[in-house]
Scaffold this active site. Sequence first.
Site, mmCIF file in Angstrom:
data_model
loop_
_atom_site.group_PDB
_atom_site.id
_atom_site.type_symbol
_atom_site.label_atom_id
_atom_site.label_comp_id
_atom_site.label_asym_id
_atom_site.label_seq_id
_atom_site.Cartn_x
_atom_site.Cartn_y
_atom_site.Cartn_z
ATOM 1 N N GLY A 1 95.424 75.535 22.305
ATOM 2 C CA GLY A 1 95.900 74.153 22.295
ATOM 3 C C GLY A 1 96.230 73.581 23.657
ATOM 4 O O GLY A 1 96.927 72.560 23.745
ATOM 5 N N ASN B 1 94.280 71.959 25.766
ATOM 6 C CA ASN B 1 93.736 70.609 25.878
ATOM 7 C C ASN B 1 94.527 69.619 25.037
ATOM 8 O O ASN B 1 94.728 68.466 25.441
ATOM 9 C CB ASN B 1 92.266 70.591 25.471
ATOM 10 C CG ASN B 1 91.333 70.907 26.616
ATOM 11 O OD1 ASN B 1 91.437 70.326 27.682
ATOM 12 N ND2 ASN B 1 90.417 71.844 26.399
ATOM 13 N N ASN C 1 84.511 65.139 21.791
ATOM 14 C CA ASN C 1 84.550 66.602 21.909
ATOM 15 C C ASN C 1 84.601 66.995 23.383
ATOM 16 O O ASN C 1 84.068 66.311 24.247
ATOM 17 C CB ASN C 1 83.302 67.221 21.267
ATOM 18 C CG ASN C 1 83.337 68.741 21.292
ATOM 19 O OD1 ASN C 1 84.328 69.361 20.911
ATOM 20 N ND2 ASN C 1 82.260 69.365 21.746
ATOM 21 N N HIS D 1 83.651 70.298 25.920
ATOM 22 C CA HIS D 1 82.824 71.510 25.901
ATOM 23 C C HIS D 1 82.772 72.115 27.296
ATOM 24 O O HIS D 1 82.608 71.388 28.286
ATOM 25 C CB HIS D 1 81.411 71.169 25.431
ATOM 26 C CG HIS D 1 80.492 72.357 25.349
ATOM 27 N ND1 HIS D 1 80.572 73.280 24.326
ATOM 28 C CD2 HIS D 1 79.497 72.788 26.172
ATOM 29 C CE1 HIS D 1 79.650 74.218 24.518
ATOM 30 N NE2 HIS D 1 78.995 73.951 25.636
#
Length: 227
Positions: free
Chosen positions: A45, A47, A140, A142
Amino acid sequence: MGHGPTPVHQNVSEHNQAIQWPLPQEFQGSGETCLRLGVLASGSGSNFEALAQACQSGQLAANVCQLVVNNPFCGARERAERLGIPCIVHDHRGFSSREALDQALIDSFRRAQVDLVVMAGWMRIVTERLIDAFPERLVNIHPSLLPSFRGARAIEQALSAGVRITGCTAHLVSLEVDTGPILVQAAVPVLDGDTPQTLAARIHRQEHKILPHAVQLAAHRLALLSP
């Protein structure tokens, strides 16, 4: 012909460590309202917390109003408790299909009246059901410079390929895994002797920086924030 002075934005790139593009820009909320964010997380967690801190500091005109996790024992849930952010557990092992899980996510975020959903380390493949429920509102993060090294273990893929530069990408979500319009990227050099752990640490540091900026850009595209 010129059209006035060029705006000066802080260059958050770090010499010999990372280069970010585009540079952050100042955005303001529309009226008195702030973005309402929902976050999906499966792991530690970090981010999620970086996004919450960006909201709390005023860097991002938003509030994280709902976290959803699929692992009841993940670190993201502990961070949410410490930060005072509501957290719901939707354990994927209790659902008959990916579509059923995504419908539960949709229902939770709609109850929380979120404007955007951020996948901050969500380790589940999402379906068309979730994407259609939040068109152009699903972001998102990545750990690679997409379109290179899509899918799982992107950092290990980069090391195996012997590339000298990798990084991270924040993008809008499309049905095909790790595709969709790119919002922000940060390039990170691969150093001699790097391991997955050392490279991951530097990439994650950049993820924490670009994710709030990506949310700003996604909201700006939809006129949820004004320049």
